[in-house]
Motif scaffolding. Structure first.
Motif, PDB file in Angstrom:
ATOM      1  N   ARG A 124      19.385  15.097  17.767  1.00 20.65           N
ATOM      2  CA  ARG A 124      17.977  15.288  17.452  1.00 20.65           C
ATOM      3  C   ARG A 124      17.348  13.977  16.980  1.00 20.65           C
ATOM      4  O   ARG A 124      18.037  13.060  16.554  1.00 20.65           O
ATOM      5  N   SER A 125      16.023  13.949  17.102  1.00 20.44           N
ATOM      6  CA  SER A 125      15.296  12.760  16.638  1.00 20.44           C
ATOM      7  C   SER A 125      14.300  13.111  15.530  1.00 20.44           C
ATOM      8  O   SER A 125      13.476  12.296  15.158  1.00 20.44           O
ATOM      9  N   LYS A 126      14.405  14.336  15.016  1.00 14.80           N
ATOM     10  CA  LYS A 126      13.450  14.808  14.011  1.00 14.80           C
ATOM     11  C   LYS A 126      14.073  14.719  12.628  1.00 14.80           C
ATOM     12  O   LYS A 126      14.278  15.708  11.938  1.00 14.80           O
ATOM     13  N   TRP A 127      14.392  13.486  12.211  1.00 15.21           N
ATOM     14  CA  TRP A 127      15.063  13.289  10.932  1.00 15.21           C
ATOM     15  C   TRP A 127      14.207  13.708   9.755  1.00 15.21           C
ATOM     16  O   TRP A 127      14.711  14.206   8.752  1.00 15.21           O
ATOM     17  N   ARG A 128      12.909  13.504   9.856  1.00 18.12           N
ATOM     18  CA  ARG A 128      12.017  13.854   8.742  1.00 18.12           C
ATOM     19  C   ARG A 128      12.064  15.349   8.458  1.00 18.12           C
ATOM     20  O   ARG A 128      12.199  15.778   7.307  1.00 18.12           O
TER      21      ARG A 128
ATOM     22  N   ASP B 247      14.441  17.451   9.382  1.00 18.76           N
ATOM     23  CA  ASP B 247      15.799  17.812   8.963  1.00 18.76           C
ATOM     24  C   ASP B 247      16.022  17.522   7.487  1.00 18.76           C
ATOM     25  O   ASP B 247      16.636  18.328   6.766  1.00 18.76           O
ATOM     26  N   LEU B 248      15.523  16.384   7.016  1.00 22.02           N
ATOM     27  CA  LEU B 248      15.687  16.024   5.610  1.00 22.02           C
ATOM     28  C   LEU B 248      14.897  16.958   4.697  1.00 22.02           C
ATOM     29  O   LEU B 248      15.364  17.326   3.613  1.00 22.02           O
TER      30      LEU B 248
ATOM     31  N   LEU C 170      22.717  17.378  14.734  1.00 17.37           N
ATOM     32  CA  LEU C 170      21.883  16.379  14.063  1.00 17.37           C
ATOM     33  C   LEU C 170      21.849  15.066  14.841  1.00 17.37           C
ATOM     34  O   LEU C 170      20.799  14.414  14.933  1.00 17.37           O
TER      35      LEU C 170
END
Length: 244
Positions: free
Chosen positions: A196-200, A202-203, A193
């Motif tokens: 990565r920069s894809k928090w949206r 992942d959430l 996590l």
């Protein structure tokens, strides 16, 4: 030299191009985790009544930490062979998703090589590979094999050591060995996590998996609800990512 190595005309040059050794190096962060978890799996296998040979062969051919913990527990509880096989099959269904996720990076390789790489794929090597190959169109088969082989050898050695010392440990839970596997998964998830920069996305995946697990627990067994949550959450995540 690079062309010769890729074509496999001189096996010695394969080592020279560094891909295999690079895979070994990339696997090293998981080595300590494998040692602790493998040791715990060997101890628990020994306390459940398995001998050193059986534990070692299980690590060679089953090669799945969660499945081996489950098998040891079910053997100790006197479960039937059919129940053990079906339980391990359901628990390891996630490997179909992991293999499908890795397949596009190695479609240039022959089927037998893909089968070999897929047979040695684990949650940990998948985590490393998915982070390493993100943004790339193809991966090196020798790199993946170097990482997989290092992990596999390390796992077999760790479980064998655990089996040897297991005869002096009567209660693995007293030392927290039963929590070794969840602890490493939490660590791997945290590392992945943070890289990565894809928090949206992942959430969204996290929310879907929690909702599916909680909802499924009303109608399904805990293990089945988790499997359903994995499939649904992964599908939703893939759909969201491909729509961007």
């Amino acid at each position: 030299m690079e062309k010769i190595a890729l074509e496999g005309k001189k096996p010695a040059v394969v080592w020279a191009n560094g891909k295999f050794l690079e895979g070994v190096k990339d696997c090293l962060p998981t080595v300590l985790g494998y040692l602790s978890i493998g040791f715990a799996a060997g101890v628990i296998g020994k306390t459940s009544g398995l001998n050193l040979m059986e534990i070692t062969l299980m690590s060679v051919f089953v090669y799945a930490g969660s499945a081996q913990f489950i098998m040891s527990g079910m053997l100790a509880a006197g479960s039937s062979g059919f129940a053990i096989v079906m339980t391990v099959f359901l628990v390891n269904l996630r490997h179909l998703l992991m293999s499908a996720s890795m397949a596009p990076y190695f479609r240039h390789l022959p089927m037998w090589k893909n089968a070999l790489l897929g047979a040695q794929l684990t949650d940990e090597t998948f985590g490393v590979a998915s982070t390493k190959l993100e943004g790339q169109t193809r991966g090196s088969g020798w790199w993946m094999f170097g990482m997989n082989l290092t992990a596999h050898v390390n796992w077999v050695a760790a479980t064998a050591i655990g089996a040897l010392f297991g005869q002096w440990i009567d209660d693995p839970e007293e030392y927290g060995l039963d929590f070794a596997l969840p602890a490493m998964f939490i660590g791997l998830l945290s590392i992945q996590l943070l890289s990565r920069s894809k928090w949206r996305i992942d959430l969204i995946v996290l929310a879907v998996s929690v909702i599916c697990t909680f909802s499924g627990s009303f109608w399904l067994s805990p293990s089945m609800s988790v499997l359903v949550a994995i499939v649904v959450a992964a599908t939703v995540g893939m759909g969201v990512e491909s729509s961007r």
